[in-house]
Enzyme design. Structure first.
Site, mmCIF file in Angstrom:
data_model
loop_
_atom_site.group_PDB
_atom_site.id
_atom_site.type_symbol
_atom_site.label_atom_id
_atom_site.label_comp_id
_atom_site.label_asym_id
_atom_site.label_seq_id
_atom_site.Cartn_x
_atom_site.Cartn_y
_atom_site.Cartn_z
ATOM 1 N N ASP A 63 0.855 -1.190 -0.036
ATOM 2 C CA ASP A 63 -0.009 -0.066 -0.002
ATOM 3 C C ASP A 63 0.808 1.377 -0.013
ATOM 4 O O ASP A 63 1.576 1.672 0.951
ATOM 5 C CB ASP A 63 -0.919 -0.198 1.235
ATOM 6 C CG ASP A 63 -1.944 1.093 1.451
ATOM 7 O OD1 ASP A 63 -1.613 2.112 0.877
ATOM 8 O OD2 ASP A 63 -2.806 0.908 1.936
ATOM 9 N N SER A 143 -2.162 15.019 -13.499
ATOM 10 C CA SER A 143 -3.667 15.195 -14.199
ATOM 11 C C SER A 143 -3.768 16.489 -14.617
ATOM 12 O O SER A 143 -3.556 17.489 -14.366
ATOM 13 C CB SER A 143 -4.815 14.739 -13.046
ATOM 14 O OG SER A 143 -6.118 15.153 -13.844
ATOM 15 N N TYR A 156 -8.984 15.682 -4.173
ATOM 16 C CA TYR A 156 -8.272 14.994 -5.170
ATOM 17 C C TYR A 156 -7.442 15.939 -6.124
ATOM 18 O O TYR A 156 -6.134 15.757 -6.288
ATOM 19 C CB TYR A 156 -9.188 14.246 -6.246
ATOM 20 C CG TYR A 156 -8.683 13.498 -7.551
ATOM 21 C CD1 TYR A 156 -7.756 12.577 -7.408
ATOM 22 C CD2 TYR A 156 -8.471 14.425 -8.628
ATOM 23 C CE1 TYR A 156 -7.137 11.889 -8.362
ATOM 24 C CE2 TYR A 156 -7.960 13.600 -9.986
ATOM 25 C CZ TYR A 156 -7.605 12.494 -9.737
ATOM 26 O OH TYR A 156 -6.793 11.771 -10.708
ATOM 27 N N LYS A 160 -3.136 16.263 -7.095
ATOM 28 C CA LYS A 160 -2.454 16.265 -8.546
ATOM 29 C C LYS A 160 -1.707 17.563 -8.834
ATOM 30 O O LYS A 160 -0.650 17.431 -9.253
ATOM 31 C CB LYS A 160 -3.599 16.111 -9.670
ATOM 32 C CG LYS A 160 -4.426 14.750 -9.372
ATOM 33 C CD LYS A 160 -3.436 13.621 -9.901
ATOM 34 C CE LYS A 160 -3.695 12.179 -9.195
ATOM 35 N NZ LYS A 160 -2.886 11.297 -9.690
HETATM 36 N N1 LIG Z 1 -8.612 7.744 -15.603
HETATM 37 C C1 LIG Z 1 -8.492 9.251 -15.791
HETATM 38 O O1 LIG Z 1 -9.344 9.729 -16.116
HETATM 39 C C2 LIG Z 1 -7.212 9.804 -14.789
HETATM 40 C C3 LIG Z 1 -6.354 9.294 -14.006
HETATM 41 N N2 LIG Z 1 -5.337 9.698 -13.538
HETATM 42 C C4 LIG Z 1 -4.465 9.496 -12.597
HETATM 43 O O2 LIG Z 1 -3.959 8.035 -13.105
HETATM 44 C C5 LIG Z 1 -3.637 6.976 -12.255
HETATM 45 C C6 LIG Z 1 -4.185 5.985 -12.322
HETATM 46 O O3 LIG Z 1 -5.579 5.787 -12.572
HETATM 47 P P1 LIG Z 1 -6.406 4.982 -13.275
HETATM 48 O O4 LIG Z 1 -5.632 4.042 -13.987
HETATM 49 O O5 LIG Z 1 -7.416 5.796 -13.962
HETATM 50 O O6 LIG Z 1 -7.266 4.238 -12.197
HETATM 51 P P2 LIG Z 1 -7.368 2.833 -11.795
HETATM 52 O O7 LIG Z 1 -8.233 2.850 -10.528
HETATM 53 O O8 LIG Z 1 -7.705 1.840 -12.869
HETATM 54 O O9 LIG Z 1 -5.891 2.404 -11.255
HETATM 55 C C7 LIG Z 1 -5.405 2.974 -9.987
HETATM 56 C C8 LIG Z 1 -4.400 2.028 -9.573
HETATM 57 O O10 LIG Z 1 -3.929 2.354 -8.270
HETATM 58 C C9 LIG Z 1 -3.707 1.403 -7.317
HETATM 59 N N3 LIG Z 1 -3.939 1.921 -6.167
HETATM 60 C C10 LIG Z 1 -5.032 2.590 -5.474
HETATM 61 N N4 LIG Z 1 -4.524 2.664 -4.047
HETATM 62 C C11 LIG Z 1 -3.077 2.284 -4.083
HETATM 63 C C12 LIG Z 1 -2.524 2.093 -2.758
HETATM 64 N N5 LIG Z 1 -2.761 2.457 -1.597
HETATM 65 N N6 LIG Z 1 -1.356 1.440 -3.074
HETATM 66 C C13 LIG Z 1 -1.003 0.850 -4.046
HETATM 67 N N7 LIG Z 1 -1.701 0.786 -5.352
HETATM 68 C C14 LIG Z 1 -2.893 1.797 -5.058
HETATM 69 C C15 LIG Z 1 -4.947 0.633 -7.908
HETATM 70 O O11 LIG Z 1 -5.028 -0.579 -7.202
HETATM 71 C C16 LIG Z 1 -5.096 0.518 -9.273
HETATM 72 O O12 LIG Z 1 -4.010 -0.314 -9.844
HETATM 73 C C17 LIG Z 1 -4.205 7.834 -10.848
HETATM 74 O O13 LIG Z 1 -3.079 8.402 -9.898
HETATM 75 C C18 LIG Z 1 -5.157 8.986 -11.243
HETATM 76 O O14 LIG Z 1 -5.270 9.846 -10.418
HETATM 77 C C19 LIG Z 1 -5.002 11.195 -14.040
HETATM 78 C C20 LIG Z 1 -5.818 11.895 -14.862
HETATM 79 C C21 LIG Z 1 -7.099 11.263 -15.441
HETATM 80 C C1 LIG Z 2 -11.148 10.143 -12.118
HETATM 81 C C2 LIG Z 2 -11.555 11.319 -13.018
HETATM 82 O O1 LIG Z 2 -12.461 10.812 -13.999
HETATM 83 C C3 LIG Z 2 -10.501 11.810 -13.723
HETATM 84 O O2 LIG Z 2 -9.569 12.000 -12.919
HETATM 85 C C4 LIG Z 2 -8.688 13.048 -13.478
HETATM 86 O O3 LIG Z 2 -7.432 13.419 -12.687
HETATM 87 C C5 LIG Z 2 -9.278 13.664 -14.347
HETATM 88 O O4 LIG Z 2 -9.423 15.056 -14.424
HETATM 89 C C6 LIG Z 2 -10.578 13.099 -14.317
HETATM 90 O O5 LIG Z 2 -11.744 14.028 -13.786
#
Ligand SMILES: NC(=O)C1=CN([C@@H]2O[C@H](COP(=O)(O)OP(=O)(O)OC[C@H]3O[C@@H](n4cnc5c(N)ncnc54)[C@H](O)[C@@H]3O)[C@@H](O)[C@H]2O)C=CC1
Ligand SMILES: C[C@H](O)[C@@H]1OC(=O)[C@H](O)[C@@H]1O
Length: 253
Positions: A63, A143, A156, A160
């Protein structure tokens, strides 16, 4: 191969953007160590895909909100692959919630995972790179939300913006070691993090309508920008940020 012979570490890599980026780096020649929190099956499946590409992969549970996870992750990755060339801080959460009644626990958890966790992970990776003495690349999955707000993301978006600020400061602290530090600014990418939020069809259509390229993003859209920042193609790029949002940010009207 842009990342031939390099070792890449990615946090939160059992799903979504982290998983796509881990596999994408392997496709460009890297061996990859994945951090994951709970999804053992997802992490093992990602390792299997990396190995199918002829690269080495290892999944390490932890974690990121616990500072001890950072040193353990880097130590186990070094034990497996000998070094760290690229570190991608990707793990993050976004439990959408209104501002006025934000639970203290939700606020604190989001800070601890997204920002505190990143701080100690980046510090651990940087210490290893400094020890190696031949530079490196650190990439933060920040982000578009570092630049703009969200009604249900008041806990959040500061994380970022904070991540981006962290990359700017560590770019200065680590420049003398030739360790480059940059941020990626994804727009709205279809993953588990926003599955519930985008289940609202009206909101989804509104978000799609804001994007000049005409579609929401896919996790694979982050692979090219990550490989660029990880590779020597970006050897003179540090303290920078790159929007990967289909043009959403510039679309005022
Ligand atoms: N999906 C989107 O629209 C956007 C996502 N992001 C960022 O991209 C990154 C990845 O997110 P996504 O792939 O979209 O979501 P996701 O929910 O698919 O992936 C997030 C990952 O982080 C892991 N995670 C969460 N808490 C954790 C912890 N305490 N320790 C270790 N791992 C942990 C989860 O298990 C998962 O594998 C995040 O930092 C998110 O803020 C940024 C901008 C847009
Ligand atoms: C989780 C949201 O859909 C996503 O996270 C971000 O960082 C982007 O701005 C979107 O809002």
């Amino acid at each position: 191969m842009l990342l031939e012979g390099k070792t890449v570490l990615v946090t939160g890599a059992s799903a979504g953007i982290g998983r796509a980026v881990a596999i994408g780096c392997a496709a460009h020649g890297a061996n990859v160590a994945l951090n994951f929190s709970r999804d053992v099956a997802g992490a093992n499946a990602a390792v299997a895909e990396i190995e199918a590409l002829g690269r080495k992969g290892i999944a390490i549970q932890g974690d990121v909100s616990d500072p001890a996870t950072a040193t353990a992750f880097v130590a186990q990755a070094v034990e497996a692959f000998g070094r760290v060339d690229v570190f991608v801080n990707n793990a993050g959460i976004c439990p959408f919630h209104a501002f006025l009644d934000m639970p203290v626990e939700t606020f604190e958890r989001t800070m601890r995972v997204n920002l505190h966790g990143a701080y100690f992970m980046v510090q651990a990776a940087a210490n290893q790179m400094v020890k190696q003495g031949d530079g490196g690349s650190i990439i933060a999955m920040s982000s578009i939300s570092a630049l703009v707000g969200g009604e249900y993301q008041t806990h959040y978006t500061p994380t970022k913006a904070g991540l981006h600020s962290l990359m700017q400061s560590v770019a200065i602290a680590l420049g003398k070691h030739n360790i480059r530090c940059n941020s990626l600014f994804p727009g709205t990418i279809l993953t588990d993090i926003n599955k519930d939020d985008l289940a609202d069809q009206e909101k989804r259509s509104y978000m799609e309508g804001r994007i000049p390229l005409g579609r929401l993003g896919q996790p694979e859209d982050l692979v090219g920008p990550t490989v660029f920042l990880a590779s020597d193609l970006s050897q003179y790029v540090t303290g920078a940020s790159l929007l990967v949002d289909g043009g959403a940010y510039v679309n005022l009207q």
